[in-house]
Design a protein around this motif. Structure first.
Motif, mmCIF file in Angstrom:
data_model
loop_
_atom_site.group_PDB
_atom_site.id
_atom_site.type_symbol
_atom_site.label_atom_id
_atom_site.label_comp_id
_atom_site.label_asym_id
_atom_site.label_seq_id
_atom_site.Cartn_x
_atom_site.Cartn_y
_atom_site.Cartn_z
ATOM 1 N N LEU A 310 0.882 -1.216 0.376
ATOM 2 C CA LEU A 310 0.076 -0.104 -0.287
ATOM 3 C C LEU A 310 1.212 1.282 -0.451
ATOM 4 C CD1 LEU A 310 -2.550 -1.420 2.953
ATOM 5 C CD2 LEU A 310 -3.346 -0.855 0.535
ATOM 6 N N PRO A 311 0.472 2.195 -0.821
ATOM 7 C CA PRO A 311 -0.696 2.492 -1.489
ATOM 8 C C PRO A 311 -0.171 1.710 -2.728
ATOM 9 C CG PRO A 311 -0.237 4.826 -1.223
ATOM 10 C CD PRO A 311 1.032 3.310 -0.185
ATOM 11 N N ARG A 312 -1.853 2.130 -3.291
ATOM 12 C CA ARG A 312 -1.126 0.688 -4.895
ATOM 13 C C ARG A 312 -2.558 2.245 -5.912
ATOM 14 N NH1 ARG A 312 -1.658 -5.074 -5.980
ATOM 15 N NH2 ARG A 312 -0.209 -4.265 -8.311
ATOM 16 N N GLU A 341 -8.888 1.340 -4.016
ATOM 17 C CA GLU A 341 -7.780 0.597 -2.926
ATOM 18 C C GLU A 341 -7.917 0.074 -2.176
ATOM 19 O OE1 GLU A 341 -4.559 0.778 -2.416
ATOM 20 O OE2 GLU A 341 -4.212 2.789 -2.431
ATOM 21 N N LEU A 342 -9.376 0.265 -1.373
ATOM 22 C CA LEU A 342 -10.142 -0.299 -0.686
ATOM 23 C C LEU A 342 -10.787 -1.602 -1.051
ATOM 24 C CD1 LEU A 342 -12.490 1.656 1.611
ATOM 25 C CD2 LEU A 342 -10.402 1.089 1.939
ATOM 26 N N ALA A 343 -11.047 -2.133 -2.703
ATOM 27 C CA ALA A 343 -11.323 -3.304 -3.071
ATOM 28 C C ALA A 343 -10.279 -4.198 -3.408
ATOM 29 C CB ALA A 343 -12.064 -2.572 -4.337
ATOM 30 N N GLY A 344 -8.642 -3.127 -4.039
ATOM 31 C CA GLY A 344 -8.034 -3.904 -4.286
ATOM 32 C C GLY A 344 -7.212 -5.116 -3.169
ATOM 33 N N PHE A 369 -7.408 -5.780 -12.675
ATOM 34 C CA PHE A 369 -8.690 -4.867 -12.080
ATOM 35 C C PHE A 369 -7.535 -3.497 -11.994
ATOM 36 C CE2 PHE A 369 -8.978 -2.736 -7.505
ATOM 37 C CZ PHE A 369 -10.415 -3.787 -7.624
ATOM 38 N N SER A 370 -6.526 -3.883 -12.096
ATOM 39 C CA SER A 370 -5.156 -2.794 -11.860
ATOM 40 C C SER A 370 -6.004 -1.480 -12.953
ATOM 41 C CB SER A 370 -4.437 -2.462 -11.986
ATOM 42 O OG SER A 370 -3.967 -3.882 -10.484
ATOM 43 N N ALA A 443 -5.543 -0.741 4.057
ATOM 44 C CA ALA A 443 -5.604 0.051 2.935
ATOM 45 C C ALA A 443 -6.669 1.575 3.389
ATOM 46 C CB ALA A 443 -6.772 -0.914 1.906
ATOM 47 N N LEU A 444 -7.604 1.206 4.331
ATOM 48 C CA LEU A 444 -8.188 2.521 4.991
ATOM 49 C C LEU A 444 -7.410 3.385 5.690
ATOM 50 C CD1 LEU A 444 -10.588 4.283 4.552
ATOM 51 C CD2 LEU A 444 -11.318 2.912 7.162
#
Length: 660
Positions: A310-312, A341-344, A369-370, A443-444
């Motif tokens: 993270l982060p991505r 970001e959260l879903a990833g 996904f990216s 991620a949050l």
């Protein structure tokens, strides 16, 4: 032959208003920055606060022994560990809260036994890294860290404690130095620069609160307005009375503790791990609801997944690539990136740790996904094909508002729905089979740091900076990532089954009903109504510079020496009530000019409503580097010229350098 006497060492002085954990960390960094200067000067730091050194008001020793911290002991530190880099030397390293209890267990047990404090003795004996520590035990850690910090300061740095309240802060007209006026002390304290780090402050009742209080007095009802739960008078809530509680966050949890165990009730554990509650008969009946209608999500009960990279999808660079230097709207521009970001993180952890629940190679899913935009049909199709079980898919809307679109046919049905949600959430967050949930929390946390950086850089538009950062965004973050310990949710379940706690649902509405002579509550989740003899607004007061009960801030505001964050959105004036500081942390005056010798940080500073007061060990926490930069700025301010004249007033929407 005569010799010229040596020149006396130059001296500097700082005033710090507040003695909580942020000040503790700052003192460490002031010592390092002073040593790095190596100029032979003497630095006197005057710390003014009537509460405990290192702990401040919230974590002080003298408070209800039943109140806990809301993070695991292993996740709390105010001393850098080996992971922390980028600091001026020397670095005072030390244990986390969990490490301190482990190192001092025998002495802590002995002291508690000698004092006849069985509750504290039992807590220390069973304390583990995953424990949620009582605030009064934690105060011992902060006191020890304070002593370590003072002992580790380099020669020439002296800390002076003043257990008083600051009533005013003025400029010395001769040289621009800062004059602190202390309660109960005729002599003033003059320093080169001042930092306000006062934490959570109280506010005076506004028109709405005064109307409610008047209604309650007229009809013989009870009303508890927003405030720090540990300091509120709850005796007005009579045993056996019906009380409506607005809010289901951490203040609500503390309220429940004080009104149940705090009134002599007790919990016992069943063989299956659930709890029974045995009332004392002194409890009121609590009817609780909120906008969401469910309690904050439980803290994760297992180790958070590592190496999530993270982060991505949401970083300062990705934002710049997409939006350039245009003003950013937190909801429209940044929220899609945040959710991605959260879903990833959710799906990376699912594919990595639970591949049997996926139907595509992890690398292929990640690549596709990216490339796709969040919310697109491409992402929806990819997830549907790759994650067969809908229960394994990330749903931001359901996470945030689990009761939206649902309607119960009765109050009992609403109550049972919320209770089931609470128990399911607690069970799920204790089960590592659902480790994608922990990845979402990680991620949050990453997204919160990125958003804070964009806010500090002045990248957000007027509405987002004034309302969303410390409002909607902070609320979502707290609900998902800063909830209560799992044990507290077990206790809520037991109280609900004992009939002392009733859930009203989402979209709670409370009215003062003169015809019935009561408070009447309803919700958007069902047709039920409750009439009650008491009302509690279970939350901290919203910061409001206009209504603060803090004498110092009031006097500074009246002279125009501080300003609340206000911006213009078209013709609409927006404000979040918090202090404005510039990019270096200097207090901004009402004409838009920063005061060169006055600084502020903490909960009442705009954009810092949830800034961490503690560090999580092993994470190279930014807390220490931020304190390092602030310490350097304070020392430079202590040798600066007298305050500059006030500037020409600046348009509210064009304040340069505001930290919004």
């Amino acid at each position: 032959m005569s010799r010229t006497p040596p020149s006396p060492s130059p001296s500097r002085s700082l005033g710090v208003v507040g003695a909580g954990p942020r000040t503790l960390v700052l003192l460490q960094r002031l010592g390092a920055q002073h040593a790095a200067a190596d100029d032979g000067s003497v630095l006197d730091v005057h710390v003014v606060d009537p509460y405990d050194s290192g702990a401040g008001r919230v974590w002080r020793q003298a408070q209800d022994p039943l109140l806990w911290m809301n993070s695991r002991a292993a996740d709390i530190s105010v001393l850098p560990d080996e992971s922390v880099t980028g600091l001026a030397e020397p670095v005072l390293r030390g244990p986390s809260l969990a490490g301190w209890v482990h190192e001092n267990r025998a002495d802590l047990v002995h002291d508690a036994a000698a004092a006849g404090d069985d509750l504290l003795r039992e807590e220390v004996l069973r304390h583990e890294p995953g424990s949620f520590t009582s605030r009064r035990l934690a105060s011992g850690y902060f006191a020890d860290a304070w002593a370590r910090t003072l002992a580790g300061l380099p020669a020439g740095v002296r800390v002076h404690r003043h257990a008083r309240t600051v009533l005013d802060l003025t400029d010395d007209p001769r040289d621009g130095r800062q004059v602190l006026h202390l309660a109960g002390q005729e002599e003033t304290l003059t320093v080169d620069a001042v930092l306000l780090v006062q934490g959570h402050l109280d506010v005076r009742p506004g028109p709405r609160e005064r109307r409610i209080a008047t209604f309650a007095r007229t009809h013989g009802l009870a009303y508890v307005r927003p405030g720090y739960t540990g300091d509120q008078d709850l005796d007005v809530l009579r045993p056996g009375s019906d009380v409506v509680v607005v809010g289901m966050g951490l203040a609500f949890v503390d309220l429940v503790v004080r009104l149940t165990e705090g009134r002599g009730g007790r919990f016992t554990e069943r063989p299956d791990g659930s709890l029974d509650y045995h009332p004392s008969g002194r409890e009121p009946r609590l009817h609780v609801g909120s906008r969401r209608g469910v309690p904050y999500r439980s803290k994760i009960g297992y180790e958070t997944p590592k190496d999530l990279g993270l982060p991505r999808h949401y970083s300062a660079q990705t934002v710049a690539d997409l939006h350039g230097d245009a003003p950013l709207d937190l909801r429209a521009d940044l929220w899609p990136l945040i959710v991605k970001e959260l879903a990833g993180a959710h799906y990376r952890e699912l594919f990595r740790s639970h591949p049997g629940r996926t139907a595509l190679a992890a690398a292929e899913f990640d690549a596709r996904f990216s490339r796709a935009a969040w919310g697109s049909a491409e992402v929806d199709d990819l997830v549907e094909r790759s994650v067969p079980d809908p229960a394994d898919r990330f749903d931001a809307a359901e996470l945030d508002r689990p009761l939206d679109g649902w309607w119960g046919t009765s109050g009992d049905e609403v109550h049972e729905r919320v209770l089931q949600h609470l128990e399911d959430d607690r069970t799920r967050r204790a089960d590592a089979r659902h480790s994608p949930d922990a990845a979402v929390v990680a991620a949050l946390l990453s997204a919160y740091v990125v958003t804070a950086g964009l806010h500090a850089a002045g990248r957000l538009n007027a509405r987002s900076s004034a309302l969303d950062v410390d409002g909607w965004w902070h609320g979502f973050f707290s609900y998902v990532a800063s909830g209560p310990p799992p044990q507290r949710l077990r206790q809520l379940s037991a109280l609900a089954r004992a009939g002392l706690l009733r859930f009203l649902g989402a979209g709670l509405n409370v009215v003062a009903d003169p015809g019935a002579g009561s408070f009447t509550a309803s919700s958007d989740s069902g047709p039920h109504e409750v009439r009650a003899q008491g009302l509690v607004e279970a939350r901290l007061p919203v910061p409001d510079l206009e209504r603060t009960s803090d004498v110092l801030l009031t006097r500074l505001r009246e002279r125009g020496d501080v300003r609340a964050h206000q911006v213009l959105d078209g013709e609409t004036r927006l404000s979040n009530g918090r202090l404005v500081v510039d990019g270096r942390g200097r207090l901004v005056r009402d004409d838009g000019s920063p005061h060169p010798r006055r600084f502020a940080t903490g909960a009442w500073v705009s954009g810092e409503g949830a800034a961490a007061a503690f560090a999580r060990p092993g994470t190279n926490a930014e807390l220490f580097r931020r304190a390092d930069r602030l310490a350097a700025d304070l020392l430079r301010a202590g040798t600066s010229a007298p305050p500059t004249p006030r500037s020409v007033p600046t348009a509210l929407s064009e304040l340069p350098g505001d930290r919004r």
